[in-house]
Design a protein around this motif. Sequence first.
Motif, PDB file in Angstrom:
ATOM      1  N   PRO A   1       0.799  -1.233   0.000  1.00 58.90           N
ATOM      2  CA  PRO A   1       0.000   0.000   0.000  1.00 58.90           C
ATOM      3  C   PRO A   1       0.833   1.285   0.000  1.00 58.90           C
ATOM      4  O   PRO A   1       0.327   2.339  -0.364  1.00 58.90           O
ATOM      5  CB  PRO A   1      -0.824  -0.114   1.284  1.00 58.90           C
ATOM      6  CG  PRO A   1      -0.941  -1.586   1.527  1.00 58.90           C
ATOM      7  CD  PRO A   1       0.370  -2.179   1.063  1.00 58.90           C
TER       8      PRO A   1
ATOM      9  N   LEU B   1      -1.806   4.895  -0.687  1.00 59.27           N
ATOM     10  CA  LEU B   1      -2.907   4.056  -0.215  1.00 59.27           C
ATOM     11  C   LEU B   1      -2.714   3.742   1.267  1.00 59.27           C
ATOM     12  O   LEU B   1      -3.677   3.736   2.045  1.00 59.27           O
ATOM     13  CB  LEU B   1      -2.976   2.769  -1.054  1.00 59.27           C
ATOM     14  CG  LEU B   1      -4.041   1.752  -0.670  1.00 59.27           C
ATOM     15  CD1 LEU B   1      -5.448   2.343  -0.744  1.00 59.27           C
ATOM     16  CD2 LEU B   1      -3.948   0.522  -1.585  1.00 59.27           C
TER      17      LEU B   1
ATOM     18  N   ILE C   1      -5.418   4.441   4.222  1.00 61.56           N
ATOM     19  CA  ILE C   1      -5.906   3.359   5.086  1.00 61.56           C
ATOM     20  C   ILE C   1      -5.676   3.716   6.548  1.00 61.56           C
ATOM     21  O   ILE C   1      -6.576   3.601   7.389  1.00 61.56           O
ATOM     22  CB  ILE C   1      -5.193   2.025   4.747  1.00 61.56           C
ATOM     23  CG1 ILE C   1      -5.599   1.539   3.349  1.00 61.56           C
ATOM     24  CG2 ILE C   1      -5.513   0.958   5.793  1.00 61.56           C
ATOM     25  CD1 ILE C   1      -4.812   0.339   2.841  1.00 61.56           C
TER      26      ILE C   1
ATOM     27  N   LYS D   1      -7.973   6.280   7.817  1.00 64.92           N
ATOM     28  CA  LYS D   1      -9.368   5.896   7.609  1.00 64.92           C
ATOM     29  C   LYS D   1     -10.134   6.967   6.843  1.00 64.92           C
ATOM     30  O   LYS D   1     -11.239   7.394   7.213  1.00 64.92           O
ATOM     31  CB  LYS D   1     -10.047   5.580   8.944  1.00 64.92           C
ATOM     32  CG  LYS D   1      -9.334   4.500   9.740  1.00 64.92           C
ATOM     33  CD  LYS D   1     -10.274   3.643  10.541  1.00 64.92           C
ATOM     34  CE  LYS D   1      -9.586   2.464  11.191  1.00 64.92           C
ATOM     35  NZ  LYS D   1      -9.157   1.429  10.223  1.00 64.92           N
ATOM     36  N   LEU D   2      -9.500   7.401   5.764  1.00 62.77           N
ATOM     37  CA  LEU D   2     -10.106   8.449   4.934  1.00 62.77           C
ATOM     38  C   LEU D   2     -10.819   7.828   3.749  1.00 62.77           C
ATOM     39  O   LEU D   2     -10.316   6.900   3.118  1.00 62.77           O
ATOM     40  CB  LEU D   2      -8.992   9.336   4.375  1.00 62.77           C
ATOM     41  CG  LEU D   2      -8.679  10.644   5.068  1.00 62.77           C
ATOM     42  CD1 LEU D   2      -7.519  11.321   4.364  1.00 62.77           C
ATOM     43  CD2 LEU D   2      -9.892  11.557   5.102  1.00 62.77           C
ATOM     44  N   LYS D   3     -11.982   8.372   3.451  1.00 66.54           N
ATOM     45  CA  LYS D   3     -12.621   7.997   2.195  1.00 66.54           C
ATOM     46  C   LYS D   3     -12.090   8.937   1.125  1.00 66.54           C
ATOM     47  O   LYS D   3     -12.142  10.154   1.293  1.00 66.54           O
ATOM     48  CB  LYS D   3     -14.142   8.133   2.312  1.00 66.54           C
ATOM     49  CG  LYS D   3     -14.807   7.021   3.108  1.00 66.54           C
ATOM     50  CD  LYS D   3     -16.309   7.220   3.129  1.00 66.54           C
ATOM     51  CE  LYS D   3     -17.021   6.170   3.938  1.00 66.54           C
ATOM     52  NZ  LYS D   3     -17.164   4.878   3.251  1.00 66.54           N
ATOM     53  N   PRO D   4     -11.573   8.385   0.038  1.00 69.57           N
ATOM     54  CA  PRO D   4     -10.942   9.247  -0.964  1.00 69.57           C
ATOM     55  C   PRO D   4     -11.875  10.334  -1.497  1.00 69.57           C
ATOM     56  O   PRO D   4     -11.448  11.466  -1.724  1.00 69.57           O
ATOM     57  CB  PRO D   4     -10.520   8.285  -2.072  1.00 69.57           C
ATOM     58  CG  PRO D   4     -11.086   6.960  -1.727  1.00 69.57           C
ATOM     59  CD  PRO D   4     -11.439   6.951  -0.298  1.00 69.57           C
TER      60      PRO D   4
ATOM     61  N   ASP E   1     -11.873  -3.883  11.261  1.00 72.17           N
ATOM     62  CA  ASP E   1     -11.872  -2.524  10.680  1.00 72.17           C
ATOM     63  C   ASP E   1     -12.546  -2.438   9.308  1.00 72.17           C
ATOM     64  O   ASP E   1     -13.087  -1.409   8.947  1.00 72.17           O
ATOM     65  CB  ASP E   1     -10.433  -2.010  10.560  1.00 72.17           C
ATOM     66  CG  ASP E   1      -9.809  -1.786  11.928  1.00 72.17           C
ATOM     67  OD1 ASP E   1     -10.578  -1.661  12.901  1.00 72.17           O
ATOM     68  OD2 ASP E   1      -8.563  -1.741  12.021  1.00 72.17           O
TER      69      ASP E   1
ATOM     70  N   ASP F   1     -11.381  -2.135   6.280  1.00 73.63           N
ATOM     71  CA  ASP F   1     -10.846  -0.950   5.609  1.00 73.63           C
ATOM     72  C   ASP F   1     -11.375  -0.764   4.186  1.00 73.63           C
ATOM     73  O   ASP F   1     -11.559   0.359   3.728  1.00 73.63           O
ATOM     74  CB  ASP F   1      -9.305  -1.026   5.548  1.00 73.63           C
ATOM     75  CG  ASP F   1      -8.672  -0.797   6.918  1.00 73.63           C
ATOM     76  OD1 ASP F   1      -9.322  -0.142   7.758  1.00 73.63           O
ATOM     77  OD2 ASP F   1      -7.537  -1.270   7.138  1.00 73.63           O
TER      78      ASP F   1
ATOM     79  N   THR G   1     -14.206  -1.046   3.024  1.00 73.02           N
ATOM     80  CA  THR G   1     -15.472  -0.308   2.983  1.00 73.02           C
ATOM     81  C   THR G   1     -15.224   1.193   3.136  1.00 73.02           C
ATOM     82  O   THR G   1     -16.112   1.999   2.900  1.00 73.02           O
ATOM     83  CB  THR G   1     -16.442  -0.768   4.094  1.00 73.02           C
ATOM     84  OG1 THR G   1     -15.862  -0.453   5.375  1.00 73.02           O
ATOM     85  CG2 THR G   1     -16.718  -2.254   4.023  1.00 73.02           C
ATOM     86  N   ILE G   2     -14.015   1.550   3.565  1.00 69.60           N
ATOM     87  CA  ILE G   2     -13.681   2.970   3.739  1.00 69.60           C
ATOM     88  C   ILE G   2     -12.883   3.489   2.546  1.00 69.60           C
ATOM     89  O   ILE G   2     -13.226   4.510   1.966  1.00 69.60           O
ATOM     90  CB  ILE G   2     -12.863   3.179   5.035  1.00 69.60           C
ATOM     91  CG1 ILE G   2     -13.670   2.696   6.245  1.00 69.60           C
ATOM     92  CG2 ILE G   2     -12.496   4.653   5.208  1.00 69.60           C
ATOM     93  CD1 ILE G   2     -12.878   2.631   7.535  1.00 69.60           C
ATOM     94  N   PHE G   3     -11.801   2.798   2.156  1.00 69.24           N
ATOM     95  CA  PHE G   3     -10.916   3.403   1.155  1.00 69.24           C
ATOM     96  C   PHE G   3     -11.333   3.160  -0.291  1.00 69.24           C
ATOM     97  O   PHE G   3     -10.821   3.823  -1.191  1.00 69.24           O
ATOM     98  CB  PHE G   3      -9.449   3.004   1.373  1.00 69.24           C
ATOM     99  CG  PHE G   3      -9.115   1.561   1.122  1.00 69.24           C
ATOM    100  CD1 PHE G   3      -9.124   1.042  -0.167  1.00 69.24           C
ATOM    101  CD2 PHE G   3      -8.762   0.726   2.179  1.00 69.24           C
ATOM    102  CE1 PHE G   3      -8.802  -0.284  -0.400  1.00 69.24           C
ATOM    103  CE2 PHE G   3      -8.437  -0.603   1.948  1.00 69.24           C
ATOM    104  CZ  PHE G   3      -8.459  -1.108   0.655  1.00 69.24           C
ATOM    105  N   CYS G   4     -12.229   2.246  -0.535  1.00 68.58           N
ATOM    106  CA  CYS G   4     -12.650   2.032  -1.928  1.00 68.58           C
ATOM    107  C   CYS G   4     -13.244   3.329  -2.476  1.00 68.58           C
ATOM    108  O   CYS G   4     -14.188   3.861  -1.910  1.00 68.58           O
ATOM    109  CB  CYS G   4     -13.667   0.905  -2.044  1.00 68.58           C
ATOM    110  SG  CYS G   4     -14.398   0.838  -3.704  1.00 68.58           S
TER     111      CYS G   4
ATOM    112  N   GLY H   1      -4.841  -3.241  -0.781  1.00 67.36           N
ATOM    113  CA  GLY H   1      -5.079  -2.727   0.570  1.00 67.36           C
ATOM    114  C   GLY H   1      -5.716  -3.701   1.538  1.00 67.36           C
ATOM    115  O   GLY H   1      -5.689  -3.476   2.743  1.00 67.36           O
TER     116      GLY H   1
END
Lengths: 431, 99
Positions: free
Chosen positions: A179, A242, A246, A249-252, B42, B44, B46-49, B77
């Motif tokens: 990542p 990435l 991660i 915990k950010l949504k892009p 966590d 993850d 479901t968050i970073f996609c 990831g």
Amino acid sequence: MGDRFDVIVVGAGPAGTSCAYTAAKSGLNVLLIERGEYPGSKNVMGGILYRKQMEEIIPEFWKEAPLERPVVEQRFWFMDRESMVTSSYKGLEWGREPYNNFTVLRAKFDQWFASKAVEQGALLINETVVTECIVEDGRVVGVRTDRPDGDVYADVVVLADGVNSLLGKSLGFHKEWKPDEVALTVMEVMNLPKKTINERFNVEDNQGVSIEIFGDSTQGLLGTAFLYTNKDSLNIGVGTTLSGMIKKKLKPYHLLEYVKTHPMVKPYLEGGETAEYLAHLIPEGGYKSVPRLVGDGVVIVGDAAQFVNAIHREGSNMAMSSGKMAAEAIVRAKEIGDFTERTLDHYRKELYRSFVGKDLKKYKDVTHTFEDHPQYMADYIPMLNKAANKFFTVDGSPKKQKQSDIIKGFTKDKGKITVARDLIRAWKVMK
Amino acid sequence: MEGDEIMAKTIEEKQYLVRFRCDTKSHLEVKDENVCLTSCPDKDCTIFCPADVYKWEGDRMHVGFEGCHECGSCRIGCPYDNIKWEYPKGGHGIVFRLA
């Protein structure tokens, strides 16, 4: 398909098409395979295309290619929550031949570029996935596609299959990327009238601006945001490693909204209509992540080989040069009738002798250093903004006092030694 | 405020602007559902996609492959290497029209 070719190129992006064009022009029988509906339909780029490396493939391409605007001004923003320190260069010579670089929309550009390879005699086949390389006695001899009777054979297979390069991985040329070796980038194309763009960015019709935004645009993470002017649209995007995304915990797309609504950015976008939303990975592992490049009957080019200079946001140019150099090595191999790793290794040697290898080497530790030391993005950019604020706010205190306060401000939280060490470290990896 | 809609603020609004030529078969597959359920608090992905493809439904992972941008983030990831990731069939999947 059932036929035999001199070269099969997998992927019709800048690297693959450059390779196919160059090889076909030299008289080789080339098959260019693209998995998308058309070249460009799977490809994403912030939007800067470099003149020099493109011109080495097609001289004076700007007279014909679908380009947006030649960039005449490059701006750099070091942004905090509600301030920024900026630096820029504007040069009108960049707006004239031979130009420096251009903004482009890839779906249009890649189709045009691939059509030029076809003009040179390459056979382009769209809507076809290469599922694996056909290997015999340790030698790549062709590819298997998802078409019925889809095996095709060639002397050399060129993997230009992009950042994910499942083919490179399946050959064992690289392991799965980690990542922190890729940057997840999301962007929007926003329609905005040409006149509005010209006024807002202080340019004329055929002049463009590129803005790279550091600091609060990635909420302190390693990465950048960007804002580029097309003819009558803007590309606004943001990317971070990435691993950073991660961890935080950010949504892009939340980060993208954060950038779009940032008080420094928002006025530029006002009234814009989003026309498309795009996500893509950028290979940013640098020099140390470059996979094995050559095998018997096979070479890797472009994003698939991690050829990106993240510091200077160069990638498409490295892709093109690597594709061209691969083609030249293949032409040479054809002349002597030997397609072993030893002969094709000419490509690797030339590549490391060129700006691609040299620039990757120069910045070999940058990504890892900045990833391991988040203070550069998270602390120093806000500190720089505070310093500028202090220096330029007229509050009655003498300038000498201000200078001393600013230096104290820099060293107060971290201590002089830490600051000095950070500066030396940054210098070392960038020099 | 008028104009906010066309700025495509939410991921649904963003995704609505993208052209997809969907295959009937998913090119993404959770290798072992049990790993998501028991080993991965966590979630993850479901968050970073960037396309909200992965949605946890309380006891299983819903994979909305139809909206996938094919970026590869989930494959790289996923901390348990639990996603089987392939390209959609030739010509299918996302079709970028612009950049």
